[in-house]
Design a protein around this motif. Structure first.
Motif, PDB file in Angstrom:
ATOM      1  N   VAL A   8       0.818  -1.208   0.000  1.00 35.77           N
ATOM      2  CA  VAL A   8       0.000   0.000   0.000  1.00 35.77           C
ATOM      3  C   VAL A   8       0.853   1.260   0.000  1.00 35.77           C
ATOM      4  CG1 VAL A   8      -1.947  -1.123   1.174  1.00 35.77           C
ATOM      5  CG2 VAL A   8      -0.229   0.071   2.539  1.00 35.77           C
ATOM      6  N   GLN A   9       0.292   2.311  -0.551  1.00 37.98           N
ATOM      7  CA  GLN A   9       0.892   3.640  -0.429  1.00 37.98           C
ATOM      8  C   GLN A   9       0.490   4.260   0.899  1.00 37.98           C
ATOM      9  OE1 GLN A   9      -0.285   5.848  -3.913  1.00 37.98           O
ATOM     10  NE2 GLN A   9       1.166   4.767  -5.216  1.00 37.98           N
ATOM     11  N   ASN A  10      -0.734   3.899   1.366  1.00 43.63           N
ATOM     12  CA  ASN A  10      -1.235   4.339   2.658  1.00 43.63           C
ATOM     13  C   ASN A  10      -2.414   3.468   3.046  1.00 43.63           C
ATOM     14  OD1 ASN A  10      -3.778   5.635   1.614  1.00 43.63           O
ATOM     15  ND2 ASN A  10      -2.242   6.866   0.559  1.00 43.63           N
ATOM     16  N   CYS A  11      -2.744   3.492   4.322  1.00 45.66           N
ATOM     17  CA  CYS A  11      -3.839   2.671   4.823  1.00 45.66           C
ATOM     18  C   CYS A  11      -4.322   3.261   6.146  1.00 45.66           C
ATOM     19  CB  CYS A  11      -3.344   1.242   5.029  1.00 45.66           C
ATOM     20  SG  CYS A  11      -4.580   0.122   5.706  1.00 45.66           S
ATOM     21  N   SER A  12      -5.628   3.183   6.381  1.00 39.15           N
ATOM     22  CA  SER A  12      -6.166   3.622   7.671  1.00 39.15           C
ATOM     23  C   SER A  12      -7.292   2.704   8.105  1.00 39.15           C
ATOM     24  CB  SER A  12      -6.668   5.066   7.588  1.00 39.15           C
ATOM     25  OG  SER A  12      -7.778   5.152   6.716  1.00 39.15           O
ATOM     26  N   VAL A  13      -7.495   2.663   9.422  1.00 37.94           N
ATOM     27  CA  VAL A  13      -8.589   1.903  10.013  1.00 37.94           C
ATOM     28  C   VAL A  13      -9.452   2.888  10.789  1.00 37.94           C
ATOM     29  CG1 VAL A  13      -9.219   0.135  11.698  1.00 37.94           C
ATOM     30  CG2 VAL A  13      -7.272  -0.236  10.181  1.00 37.94           C
ATOM     31  N   THR A  14     -10.732   2.899  10.457  1.00 40.54           N
ATOM     32  CA  THR A  14     -11.688   3.764  11.129  1.00 40.54           C
ATOM     33  C   THR A  14     -12.668   2.901  11.910  1.00 40.54           C
ATOM     34  OG1 THR A  14     -11.474   5.434   9.403  1.00 40.54           O
ATOM     35  CG2 THR A  14     -13.461   5.543  10.750  1.00 40.54           C
ATOM     36  N   ILE A  15     -12.924   3.295  13.150  1.00 43.77           N
ATOM     37  CA  ILE A  15     -13.865   2.589  14.014  1.00 43.77           C
ATOM     38  C   ILE A  15     -14.830   3.624  14.586  1.00 43.77           C
ATOM     39  CG2 ILE A  15     -14.134   1.145  16.074  1.00 43.77           C
ATOM     40  CD1 ILE A  15     -11.209   0.205  15.566  1.00 43.77           C
ATOM     41  N   ASP A  16     -16.121   3.367  14.463  1.00 49.00           N
ATOM     42  CA  ASP A  16     -17.156   4.287  14.958  1.00 49.00           C
ATOM     43  C   ASP A  16     -16.957   5.712  14.438  1.00 49.00           C
ATOM     44  OD1 ASP A  16     -18.444   2.250  16.394  1.00 49.00           O
ATOM     45  OD2 ASP A  16     -17.181   2.588  18.159  1.00 49.00           O
ATOM     46  N   GLY A  17     -16.562   5.831  13.173  1.00 49.83           N
ATOM     47  CA  GLY A  17     -16.435   7.124  12.538  1.00 49.83           C
ATOM     48  C   GLY A  17     -15.150   7.884  12.820  1.00 49.83           C
ATOM     49  N   ALA A  18     -14.265   7.324  13.645  1.00 47.27           N
ATOM     50  CA  ALA A  18     -13.004   7.997  13.975  1.00 47.27           C
ATOM     51  C   ALA A  18     -11.826   7.160  13.504  1.00 47.27           C
ATOM     52  CB  ALA A  18     -12.903   8.231  15.482  1.00 47.27           C
ATOM     53  N   VAL A  19     -10.803   7.825  12.959  1.00 47.79           N
ATOM     54  CA  VAL A  19      -9.602   7.107  12.526  1.00 47.79           C
ATOM     55  C   VAL A  19      -8.900   6.560  13.764  1.00 47.79           C
ATOM     56  CG1 VAL A  19      -7.357   7.299  11.413  1.00 47.79           C
ATOM     57  CG2 VAL A  19      -9.334   8.468  10.431  1.00 47.79           C
ATOM     58  N   HIS A  20      -8.730   5.251  13.783  1.00 45.86           N
ATOM     59  CA  HIS A  20      -8.078   4.568  14.904  1.00 45.86           C
ATOM     60  C   HIS A  20      -6.570   4.487  14.689  1.00 45.86           C
ATOM     61  CE1 HIS A  20      -7.254   1.609  18.018  1.00 45.86           C
ATOM     62  NE2 HIS A  20      -6.636   0.889  17.095  1.00 45.86           N
ATOM     63  N   SER A  21      -6.171   4.165  13.449  1.00 46.24           N
ATOM     64  CA  SER A  21      -4.751   4.019  13.133  1.00 46.24           C
ATOM     65  C   SER A  21      -4.550   4.233  11.648  1.00 46.24           C
ATOM     66  CB  SER A  21      -4.233   2.644  13.567  1.00 46.24           C
ATOM     67  OG  SER A  21      -5.008   1.614  12.984  1.00 46.24           O
ATOM     68  N   GLN A  22      -3.314   4.582  11.289  1.00 47.46           N
ATOM     69  CA  GLN A  22      -2.995   4.776   9.877  1.00 47.46           C
ATOM     70  C   GLN A  22      -1.499   4.598   9.654  1.00 47.46           C
ATOM     71  OE1 GLN A  22      -4.550   8.621   8.929  1.00 47.46           O
ATOM     72  NE2 GLN A  22      -3.165   9.711  10.286  1.00 47.46           N
ATOM     73  N   ILE A  23      -1.161   4.230   8.410  1.00 50.75           N
ATOM     74  CA  ILE A  23       0.238   4.091   8.015  1.00 50.75           C
ATOM     75  C   ILE A  23       0.441   4.740   6.661  1.00 50.75           C
ATOM     76  CG2 ILE A  23       0.595   1.940   9.314  1.00 50.75           C
ATOM     77  CD1 ILE A  23       0.509   0.482   6.498  1.00 50.75           C
ATOM     78  N   GLY A  24       1.705   4.970   6.341  1.00 49.45           N
ATOM     79  CA  GLY A  24       2.084   5.404   5.005  1.00 49.45           C
ATOM     80  C   GLY A  24       2.484   4.182   4.193  1.00 49.45           C
ATOM     81  N   THR A 134      -4.764   2.595  -0.321  1.00 50.87           N
ATOM     82  CA  THR A 134      -4.379   2.789  -1.703  1.00 50.87           C
ATOM     83  C   THR A 134      -3.411   1.665  -2.015  1.00 50.87           C
ATOM     84  OG1 THR A 134      -4.595   5.183  -1.467  1.00 50.87           O
ATOM     85  CG2 THR A 134      -3.359   4.368  -3.372  1.00 50.87           C
ATOM     86  N   ASN A 135      -3.919   0.660  -2.746  1.00 51.61           N
ATOM     87  CA  ASN A 135      -3.114  -0.499  -3.098  1.00 51.61           C
ATOM     88  C   ASN A 135      -2.080  -0.050  -4.113  1.00 51.61           C
ATOM     89  OD1 ASN A 135      -2.188  -3.048  -4.184  1.00 51.61           O
ATOM     90  ND2 ASN A 135      -4.035  -3.988  -3.368  1.00 51.61           N
ATOM     91  N   ASP A 136      -0.831  -0.392  -3.872  1.00 49.47           N
ATOM     92  CA  ASP A 136       0.292   0.030  -4.704  1.00 49.47           C
ATOM     93  C   ASP A 136       0.643  -1.082  -5.674  1.00 49.47           C
ATOM     94  OD1 ASP A 136       2.498   1.317  -5.740  1.00 49.47           O
ATOM     95  OD2 ASP A 136       3.747   0.996  -3.977  1.00 49.47           O
ATOM     96  N   GLY A 137       0.308  -0.907  -6.922  1.00 43.42           N
ATOM     97  CA  GLY A 137       0.654  -1.900  -7.944  1.00 43.42           C
ATOM     98  C   GLY A 137      -0.494  -2.203  -8.887  1.00 43.42           C
ATOM     99  N   PRO A 138      -1.507  -2.900  -8.506  1.00 46.40           N
ATOM    100  CA  PRO A 138      -1.724  -3.508  -7.202  1.00 46.40           C
ATOM    101  C   PRO A 138      -0.858  -4.748  -6.994  1.00 46.40           C
ATOM    102  CG  PRO A 138      -3.525  -4.110  -8.649  1.00 46.40           C
ATOM    103  CD  PRO A 138      -2.633  -3.189  -9.421  1.00 46.40           C
ATOM    104  N   VAL A 139      -0.403  -4.906  -5.764  1.00 45.16           N
ATOM    105  CA  VAL A 139       0.332  -6.101  -5.360  1.00 45.16           C
ATOM    106  C   VAL A 139      -0.420  -6.691  -4.181  1.00 45.16           C
ATOM    107  CG1 VAL A 139       2.483  -7.017  -4.419  1.00 45.16           C
ATOM    108  CG2 VAL A 139       2.551  -5.209  -6.147  1.00 45.16           C
ATOM    109  N   THR A 140      -0.958  -7.904  -4.357  1.00 47.95           N
ATOM    110  CA  THR A 140      -1.715  -8.596  -3.327  1.00 47.95           C
ATOM    111  C   THR A 140      -1.317 -10.063  -3.343  1.00 47.95           C
ATOM    112  OG1 THR A 140      -3.575  -7.073  -3.630  1.00 47.95           O
ATOM    113  CG2 THR A 140      -4.040  -9.129  -2.475  1.00 47.95           C
ATOM    114  N   LEU A 141      -0.924 -10.571  -2.184  1.00 47.93           N
ATOM    115  CA  LEU A 141      -0.488 -11.966  -2.061  1.00 47.93           C
ATOM    116  C   LEU A 141      -1.217 -12.658  -0.916  1.00 47.93           C
ATOM    117  CD1 LEU A 141       3.295 -11.199  -2.414  1.00 47.93           C
ATOM    118  CD2 LEU A 141       1.887 -12.337  -4.124  1.00 47.93           C
ATOM    119  N   VAL A 142      -1.339 -13.972  -1.032  1.00 52.67           N
ATOM    120  CA  VAL A 142      -1.937 -14.790   0.040  1.00 52.67           C
ATOM    121  C   VAL A 142      -0.881 -15.782   0.498  1.00 52.67           C
ATOM    122  CG1 VAL A 142      -3.740 -16.451   0.613  1.00 52.67           C
ATOM    123  CG2 VAL A 142      -4.230 -14.588  -1.009  1.00 52.67           C
TER     124      VAL A 142
END
Length: 148
Positions: A8-24, A134-142
């Motif tokens: 990802v280029q960035n990612c966030s988790v929102t809980i009950d309408g508020a951003v709980h955590s995020q990364i670049g 924002t998936n970067d690529g996209p690159v997704t692996l399992v």
């Protein structure tokens, strides 16, 4: 134990309408814990995720890990990864581990990821989370430890 890894280029988790955590720049790791999973599998997957070479080097080849680029990790538990759609049209989640066992394994996985020195953010176990990325690529692996 199964993970879906998204570069990802960035990612966030929102809980009950508020951003709980995020990364670049880094990895979103969706973590599914199945019945019978162990700390050994969690340690294996954490090392695999942090060392997985899926970021581009100067030549444009996927040759660098999150560790190598100083990336960040977002770990979000997702019991639906352990679901089965083999019978009928309604998934069965019988393969997912019970919360009282899955939560400590999740915490162990996160602690193993943090040993890499990377910044690790998380969702909240069992919460209704909205994950934006924002998936970067996209690159997704399992990666599934059952296939080891």
């Amino acid at each position: 134990m199964k993970v879906i890894i998204q570069r990802v280029q960035n990612c966030s988790v929102t809980i009950d309408g508020a951003v709980h955590s995020q990364i670049g720049k880094g990895l979103l790791i969706l973590l599914g814990i199945a019945k019978g999973d162990t700390e050994a599998e969690a340690a294996y997957l954490a090392a695999k995720c942090t060392g997985l070479r899926i970021f581009e080097d100067a030549a444009g080849k996927m040759n660098l890990s999150a560790e190598a680029i100083g990336g960040e990790l977002m770990v979000v538990t997702n019991f639906t990864l352990c679901g089965s759609c083999i019978k009928g049209k309604r998934p069965s989640f019988d393969g997912a581990e019970r919360p009282e066992i899955a939560k400590p394994l999740t915490e162990f996985f996160v602690s193993e990821c943090r040993k890499s020195g990377l910044r690790v953010e998380t969702g909240v176990f069992g919460a209704d989370m909205k994950v934006a990325l924002t998936n970067d690529g996209p690159v997704t692996l399992v990666i599934d430890t059952a296939e080891r």
